[in-house]
Design an enzyme around this catalytic site. Structure first.
Site, PDB file in Angstrom:
ATOM      1  N   ASP A  59      -0.110  -7.199 -10.349  1.00 58.37           N
ATOM      2  CA  ASP A  59      -0.739  -7.854  -9.130  1.00 58.37           C
ATOM      3  C   ASP A  59      -0.364  -9.288  -9.381  1.00 58.37           C
ATOM      4  O   ASP A  59       0.126  -9.745 -10.215  1.00 58.37           O
ATOM      5  CB  ASP A  59      -2.345  -7.997  -9.118  1.00 58.37           C
ATOM      6  CG  ASP A  59      -3.100  -6.542  -8.912  1.00 58.37           C
ATOM      7  OD1 ASP A  59      -2.568  -5.601  -8.579  1.00 58.37           O
ATOM      8  OD2 ASP A  59      -4.235  -6.585  -9.435  1.00 58.37           O
ATOM      9  N   ARG A  97       4.412  -4.228  -3.693  1.00 58.93           N
ATOM     10  CA  ARG A  97       3.435  -4.276  -2.852  1.00 58.93           C
ATOM     11  C   ARG A  97       3.550  -5.362  -2.001  1.00 58.93           C
ATOM     12  O   ARG A  97       3.587  -6.568  -2.500  1.00 58.93           O
ATOM     13  CB  ARG A  97       2.163  -4.083  -3.464  1.00 58.93           C
ATOM     14  CG  ARG A  97       0.876  -4.371  -2.889  1.00 58.93           C
ATOM     15  CD  ARG A  97      -0.520  -4.662  -3.420  1.00 58.93           C
ATOM     16  NE  ARG A  97      -0.931  -3.781  -4.259  1.00 58.93           N
ATOM     17  CZ  ARG A  97      -1.502  -3.703  -5.280  1.00 58.93           C
ATOM     18  NH1 ARG A  97      -1.856  -4.980  -5.673  1.00 58.93           N
ATOM     19  NH2 ARG A  97      -1.672  -2.911  -6.508  1.00 58.93           N
TER      20      ARG A  97
HETATM   21  C1  LIG Z   1      -4.259  -2.356  -2.187  1.00 57.09           C
HETATM   22  C2  LIG Z   1      -4.416  -3.844  -1.984  1.00 57.09           C
HETATM   23  C3  LIG Z   1      -3.781  -4.755  -3.124  1.00 57.09           C
HETATM   24  C4  LIG Z   1      -3.920  -6.099  -3.048  1.00 57.09           C
HETATM   25  N1  LIG Z   1      -3.283  -7.028  -3.972  1.00 57.09           N
HETATM   26  C5  LIG Z   1      -3.349  -8.102  -3.906  1.00 57.09           C
HETATM   27  C6  LIG Z   1      -2.673  -8.874  -4.688  1.00 57.09           C
HETATM   28  O1  LIG Z   1      -2.083  -8.543  -5.832  1.00 57.09           O
HETATM   29  N2  LIG Z   1      -2.567 -10.312  -4.776  1.00 57.09           N
HETATM   30  C7  LIG Z   1      -3.287 -10.814  -3.452  1.00 57.09           C
HETATM   31  O2  LIG Z   1      -3.172 -12.073  -3.290  1.00 57.09           O
HETATM   32  N3  LIG Z   1      -3.899  -9.936  -2.473  1.00 57.09           N
HETATM   33  C8  LIG Z   1      -4.109  -8.714  -2.770  1.00 57.09           C
HETATM   34  N4  LIG Z   1      -4.528  -8.125  -1.738  1.00 57.09           N
HETATM   35  C9  LIG Z   1      -5.416  -8.905  -0.774  1.00 57.09           C
HETATM   36  C10 LIG Z   1      -4.698  -8.998   0.516  1.00 57.09           C
HETATM   37  O3  LIG Z   1      -3.903  -9.958   0.163  1.00 57.09           O
HETATM   38  C11 LIG Z   1      -5.744  -9.584   1.611  1.00 57.09           C
HETATM   39  O4  LIG Z   1      -6.200 -10.535   1.256  1.00 57.09           O
HETATM   40  C12 LIG Z   1      -6.615  -8.615   2.130  1.00 57.09           C
HETATM   41  O5  LIG Z   1      -6.097  -7.031   2.138  1.00 57.09           O
HETATM   42  C13 LIG Z   1      -6.979  -8.903   3.277  1.00 57.09           C
HETATM   43  O6  LIG Z   1      -6.038  -8.969   4.355  1.00 57.09           O
HETATM   44  P1  LIG Z   1      -5.684  -7.715   5.583  1.00 57.09           P
HETATM   45  O7  LIG Z   1      -4.056  -7.493   5.385  1.00 57.09           O
HETATM   46  O8  LIG Z   1      -6.565  -6.461   5.212  1.00 57.09           O
HETATM   47  O9  LIG Z   1      -6.008  -8.441   6.811  1.00 57.09           O
HETATM   48  P2  LIG Z   1      -7.339  -9.176   7.394  1.00 57.09           P
HETATM   49  O10 LIG Z   1      -6.931  -9.861   8.592  1.00 57.09           O
HETATM   50  O11 LIG Z   1      -7.947  -9.978   6.124  1.00 57.09           O
HETATM   51  O12 LIG Z   1      -8.441  -8.003   7.373  1.00 57.09           O
HETATM   52  C14 LIG Z   1      -8.194  -7.257   8.586  1.00 57.09           C
HETATM   53  C15 LIG Z   1      -9.662  -6.318   8.934  1.00 57.09           C
HETATM   54  O13 LIG Z   1      -9.794  -5.561   7.692  1.00 57.09           O
HETATM   55  C16 LIG Z   1     -11.241  -5.540   7.526  1.00 57.09           C
HETATM   56  N5  LIG Z   1     -11.158  -6.121   6.011  1.00 57.09           N
HETATM   57  C17 LIG Z   1     -10.201  -6.871   5.487  1.00 57.09           C
HETATM   58  N6  LIG Z   1     -10.934  -7.365   4.166  1.00 57.09           N
HETATM   59  C18 LIG Z   1     -12.384  -6.789   4.097  1.00 57.09           C
HETATM   60  C19 LIG Z   1     -13.199  -6.726   3.178  1.00 57.09           C
HETATM   61  N7  LIG Z   1     -13.168  -7.417   2.042  1.00 57.09           N
HETATM   62  N8  LIG Z   1     -14.387  -6.255   3.605  1.00 57.09           N
HETATM   63  C20 LIG Z   1     -14.770  -5.479   4.651  1.00 57.09           C
HETATM   64  N9  LIG Z   1     -13.626  -5.351   5.515  1.00 57.09           N
HETATM   65  C21 LIG Z   1     -12.339  -6.008   5.405  1.00 57.09           C
HETATM   66  C22 LIG Z   1     -11.722  -6.503   8.572  1.00 57.09           C
HETATM   67  O14 LIG Z   1     -12.301  -5.439   9.399  1.00 57.09           O
HETATM   68  C23 LIG Z   1     -10.787  -7.390   8.954  1.00 57.09           C
HETATM   69  O15 LIG Z   1     -10.903  -7.388  10.184  1.00 57.09           O
HETATM   70  C24 LIG Z   1      -4.425  -6.729  -1.909  1.00 57.09           C
HETATM   71  C25 LIG Z   1      -4.907  -6.017  -0.745  1.00 57.09           C
HETATM   72  C26 LIG Z   1      -4.740  -4.568  -0.808  1.00 57.09           C
HETATM   73  C27 LIG Z   1      -5.367  -3.661   0.383  1.00 57.09           C
END
Ligand SMILES: Cc1cc2nc3c(=O)[nH]c(=O)nc-3n(C[C@H](O)[C@H](O)[C@H](O)COP(=O)(O)OP(=O)(O)OC[C@H]3O[C@@H](n4cnc5c(N)ncnc54)[C@H](O)[C@@H]3O)c2cc1C
Length: 298
Positions: free
Chosen positions: A125, A175
């Site tokens: 990560d 990722r």
């Molecule tokens: C499999 C995976 C691994 C990840 N690993 C890392 C990593 O190693 N390092 C890192 O910095 N980040 C990591 N992330 C987090 C990522 O960077 C984002 O902060 C997170 O995925 C939210 O971004 P989004 O692309 O979903 O868009 P957003 O615009 O934040 O979310 C889009 C929509 O998804 C839904 N949503 C998003 N988050 C949530 C929540 N917590 N609860 C409920 N609904 C939600 C909401 O409906 C929102 O409107 C990871 C995410 C995923 C999916």
């Protein structure tokens, strides 16, 4: 409503731990490996792959880092025993990067080596920007020795395009996510639309370079743009996968799986759930309101 969300974010750290614990149930499979195995089995039954994350970060005690290593070795063994479609994700600061980079390297190396024996894969990560250079360095050293290790790039980081070019010199498994830590404007894009565009740019570049990409997002705009790129490049479903977090948008999961895309869910478990859950709640304060409503309905 935006101001209300901001207020929730400011006051979140004041919420008593037992209350945050209630929210944790949405995002964390449970305290024990058995809980996580149950969650993975259920996902696999829905044709969804998983990645298991032993919760923990910013470890300051060397002995504790060794306990995390032992737990990951146990996880790899159980995945094989139970025939789960599942790999593992880990955090460098959990495995000692804040104590000594070489300690983190040797701890992660042990896990990658063991995963190799089990024909499994380890995802490193990406944490906050203080860790980026060292994390990439650890990844590159491991990648020179092993082919079953991958890394994460964050679309909000201005440096990610250069990192992608550097890492793609060898066939890579990334990722790609937006990035969750709070970073200053000097090094990270703050405007959501630019983060989304950079996500699309990095994804296209990585896929064109022949990398396997885990497209980690729940944002339909980003998913749509990824689907367009996949279509334009004429990629088969085994060239990429979508990734989502445990507890987030199960409907989007189903839509992607039914359309024939590979999908992996990130399943965290363990006792160190507090920081992980607080990050998730700050990301989506709306959830806090839903959970409170659900509580009162009961
Ligand atoms: C499999 C995976 C691994 C990840 N690993 C890392 C990593 O190693 N390092 C890192 O910095 N980040 C990591 N992330 C987090 C990522 O960077 C984002 O902060 C997170 O995925 C939210 O971004 P989004 O692309 O979903 O868009 P957003 O615009 O934040 O979310 C889009 C929509 O998804 C839904 N949503 C998003 N988050 C949530 C929540 N917590 N609860 C409920 N609904 C939600 C909401 O409906 C929102 O409107 C990871 C995410 C995923 C999916």
């Amino acid at each position: 409503m935006k101001w209300f969300n901001s207020v929730i974010i400011i006051f979140m750290p004041l919420v008593p731990k037992p209350i945050v614990r209630i929210f944790s149930k949405k995002y964390v499979a449970g305290d024990k490996l058995d809980d996580a195995v149950r969650a993975v089995r259920e996902l696999n039954g829905q044709h969804i792959m998983a990645t298991l994350d032993v919760l923990g970060e910013s470890t300051t005690d060397e002995q504790e880092t060794h306990l995390y290593v032992e737990e990951y070795l146990r996880v790899l063994q159980i995945i094989e025993q139970e025939k789960l479609d599942c790999n593992v994700s880990l955090k460098p600061t959990q495995l000692g990067m804040l104590i000594d980079k070489e300690l983190a390297f040797s701890n992660i190396r042990r896990i990658v080596e063991e995963a190799k024996k089990h024909a499994n894969f380890v995802r490193i990560d990406m944490e906050d920007s203080n860790c980026t250079t060292d994390t990439i360095d650890i990844y590159e050293r491991l990648r020179a020795e092993f082919d079953n290790v991958g890394i994460v790039l964050q679309a909000y980081m201005r440096r990610s395009v250069a990192d992608l070019t550097k890492i793609s010199r060898r066939p890579a498994n990334f990722r790609l996510c937006k990035g969750i830590y709070i970073e200053p404007r000097e090094i990270a894009y703050k405007e959501p639309s630019i983060v989304n565009m950079n996500f699309g740019f990095l994804l296209e570049k990585a896929l064109q370079a022949g990398s396997y990409v885990g497209i980690a997002t729940h944002d339909e705009k980003v998913v749509w743009s990824a689907l367009r790129t996949i279509d334009q490049l004429g990629l088969k479903p085994d060239a990429y996968e979508f990734q989502m977090l445990f507890g987030v948008d199960e409907q989007l999961r189903r839509i992607l799986v039914q359309a024939g895309h590979r999908l992996r869910v990130y399943v965290p478990y363990g006792k160190q759930w507090y920081r992980y859950v607080m990050r998730r709640l700050k990301e989506n304060p709306q959830i806090a309101i839903y959970v409170l409503k659900a509580l009162f309905k009961k």
